[in-house]
Design a protein around this motif. Structure first.
Motif, mmCIF file in Angstrom:
data_model
loop_
_atom_site.group_PDB
_atom_site.id
_atom_site.type_symbol
_atom_site.label_atom_id
_atom_site.label_comp_id
_atom_site.label_asym_id
_atom_site.label_seq_id
_atom_site.Cartn_x
_atom_site.Cartn_y
_atom_site.Cartn_z
ATOM 1 N N TRP A 19 13.085 17.305 -66.901
ATOM 2 C CA TRP A 19 12.363 16.082 -67.173
ATOM 3 C C TRP A 19 11.330 15.731 -66.260
ATOM 4 N N GLU A 20 11.379 15.993 -64.760
ATOM 5 C CA GLU A 20 10.404 16.128 -64.063
ATOM 6 C C GLU A 20 8.984 16.841 -64.639
ATOM 7 N N ARG A 21 9.200 18.089 -64.970
ATOM 8 C CA ARG A 21 8.200 18.582 -65.684
ATOM 9 C C ARG A 21 7.223 18.050 -66.713
ATOM 10 N N VAL A 22 8.476 17.451 -67.817
ATOM 11 C CA VAL A 22 7.692 16.844 -68.829
ATOM 12 C C VAL A 22 7.117 15.455 -68.474
ATOM 13 N N LEU A 24 5.518 14.838 -65.716
ATOM 14 C CA LEU A 24 4.403 14.975 -64.926
ATOM 15 C C LEU A 24 3.298 15.452 -66.275
ATOM 16 N N ALA A 25 3.747 16.221 -67.362
ATOM 17 C CA ALA A 25 2.891 16.577 -68.360
ATOM 18 C C ALA A 25 2.392 15.225 -69.069
ATOM 19 N N SER A 26 3.143 14.315 -69.182
ATOM 20 C CA SER A 26 2.977 13.237 -69.917
ATOM 21 C C SER A 26 3.536 11.832 -69.311
ATOM 22 N N ASP A 29 4.111 8.487 -71.214
ATOM 23 C CA ASP A 29 5.178 8.128 -72.106
ATOM 24 C C ASP A 29 6.455 7.513 -71.530
ATOM 25 N N ARG A 33 9.638 9.024 -69.278
ATOM 26 C CA ARG A 33 9.672 8.533 -67.940
ATOM 27 C C ARG A 33 11.170 7.783 -67.780
#
Length: 104
Positions: A19-22, A24-26, A29, A33
């Motif tokens: 979820w950290e990678r997701v 950082l990608a958006s 959202d 977050r």
């Protein structure tokens, strides 16, 4: 002190990192977050930390180490080792009068 199962810690740490990678990608959202913050909170509760970053670091240390060494690290105390004394006990060469002056 109760410690969580290593399998559960590994699972929650993987979830947090994913979820950290997701996030950082958006970063805009709100749903992403919120899910990222929820995974961080779960890791905090699991590891007994107040900050998600500290909890993730603690989880990584816990997974790398044995339970005993992790507890020792958390307590901040060195592991007690047995001291072996050989021979007669050592006594002080000088005796100290431990009575107070008022008691004389």
């Amino acid at each position: 002190m109760l410690l969580p199962a290593k399998a559960e810690v590994a699972r929650q740490l993987r979830r947090y990192r994913a979820w950290e990678r997701v996030m950082l990608a958006s970063p805009g959202d709100r749903t992403v977050r919120a899910t990222f913050e929820d995974s961080g909170y779960t890791l905090c509760v699991l590891m007994g930390k107040r900050c998600a970053r500290e909890a993730a670091e603690a989880a990584e240390r816990y997974l790398r180490s044995s339970v005993g060494s992790y507890l020792q690290e958390q307590n901040g105390r060195p592991q007690a080792t047995a001291v072996v004394h050989r021979g007669p006990p050592v006594t002080a060469a000088v005796t100290v009068d431990r009575r107070s002056p008022a008691g004389r």
